[in-house]
Design an enzyme around this catalytic site. Structure first.
Site, mmCIF file in Angstrom:
data_model
loop_
_atom_site.group_PDB
_atom_site.id
_atom_site.type_symbol
_atom_site.label_atom_id
_atom_site.label_comp_id
_atom_site.label_asym_id
_atom_site.label_seq_id
_atom_site.Cartn_x
_atom_site.Cartn_y
_atom_site.Cartn_z
ATOM 1 N N ALA A 1 -26.884 -40.781 1.802
ATOM 2 C CA ALA A 1 -28.069 -40.341 1.046
ATOM 3 C C ALA A 1 -28.225 -38.836 1.115
ATOM 4 C CB ALA A 1 -29.315 -41.036 1.589
ATOM 5 N N TYR A 2 -28.000 -38.267 2.282
ATOM 6 C CA TYR A 2 -28.122 -36.819 2.477
ATOM 7 C C TYR A 2 -27.108 -36.060 1.622
ATOM 8 C CZ TYR A 2 -27.961 -32.318 4.952
ATOM 9 O OH TYR A 2 -27.967 -30.977 5.264
ATOM 10 N N VAL A 3 -25.862 -36.472 1.693
ATOM 11 C CA VAL A 3 -24.804 -35.792 0.946
ATOM 12 C C VAL A 3 -25.038 -35.904 -0.558
ATOM 13 C CG1 VAL A 3 -22.341 -35.840 0.389
ATOM 14 C CG2 VAL A 3 -23.079 -36.014 2.772
ATOM 15 N N LYS B 1 -27.905 -33.536 -1.513
ATOM 16 C CA LYS B 1 -27.504 -32.130 -1.473
ATOM 17 C C LYS B 1 -26.576 -31.790 -2.646
ATOM 18 C CE LYS B 1 -29.568 -30.315 2.116
ATOM 19 N NZ LYS B 1 -30.571 -29.242 1.922
#
Length: 250
Positions: A153-155, A158
């Site tokens: 989710a973070y990648v 970003k």
């Protein structure tokens, strides 16, 4: 005299870690700074630190997931200081360390609500005030290249911020606005605690770096942002500056 004397900046998530370092670096160069931060107490603390540097500050509690609060934050900055020249989209919340197949809808939504959606909302709200000589810096991550396990989710969020940065740079150059990104490596308190508990994690990261130390939120990341929003970088737009000791090249 500082390179940002007379400029007005708004930094999201500036109540701690990298956001705080960016706010202090901009203040050191003479910019007035709005500390947009969910934690009101942290916002006030960093605002006081900004004022200790001789710059003006506004502590503004803001939930960046709420577009109405985002617009109000921008409006409050303009009202307090008379304008807005610099926007730094730093804040983001994410649940990490979970395999992709176990990532919940809520965890995925959190990353996107606080990452690209909030970045978009602040950029849209700030646009009328930045025209002419505005600067935007968005925070990306070297994990976009590495596909860091457990960070789906973070990648993804970003990477979406990176896409917004490029499109805005293409569209808004004609309006006198530069739009760039920084991909930092400067561990905050939570990550530092993990490194202290598992020193092998930090050792593994440092072995992958060309400059074998962790970054400093103000001296390394903050000063890089201060450069990108300064007159010296007026012909730079659409780029991502990797401030991670050579950990990745994008």
């Amino acid at each position: 005299m500082g390179s940002l004397d007379g400029k007005i900046a708004l930094v999201t998530g500036a109540g701690q870690s990298i956001g705080r370092g960016i706010a202090l670096a901009l203040a050191t160069e003479g910019a007035a700074v709005t500390i947009a931060e969910l934690d009101a107490g942290n916002a006030k603390k960093v605002a006081a630190e900004v004022e200790e540097r001789g710059a003006s500050a506004l502590a503004y509690p803001c939930d960046i997931r709420d577009n109405a609060q985002v617009a109000a934050c921008v409006a409050a900055t303009v009202k307090r200081f008379g304008g807005l020249n610099i926007l730094v989209n730093n804040a983001m919340a994410s649940v990490v360390g979970i395999p992709l197949e176990e990532t919940t809808d809520a965890a995925f939504a959190l990353s996107f609500a606080t990452g690209p959606a909030a970045t978009f909302a602040f950029m849209r709200a700030a646009f009328p005030h930045l025209q002419g000589d505005g600067r935007i810096v968005n925070l990306r991550s070297g994990s976009e290249l590495s596909g860091l396990p457990g960070y789906s989710a973070y990648v993804a969020a970003k990477a979406a911020v990176g896409g917004l940065t490029k499109v805005a740079a293409r569209e808004w150059g004609a309006h006198g606005i530069t739009v760039n990104a920084v991909a930092p490596f400067a561990p905050g308190p939570t990550t530092q605690a993990k490194f202290e508990e598992h020193p092998e994690m930090l050792d593994g990261i440092l072995r992958s770096l060309s400059i074998k130390r962790t970054g400093d939120a103000e001296q390394d990341i903050g000063r890089a942002v201060a450069f990108l929003v300064s007159p010296a970088a007026s012909y730079i737009t659409g780029c991502t500056l990797m401030v991670d000791g050579g950990g990745s090249f994008l």
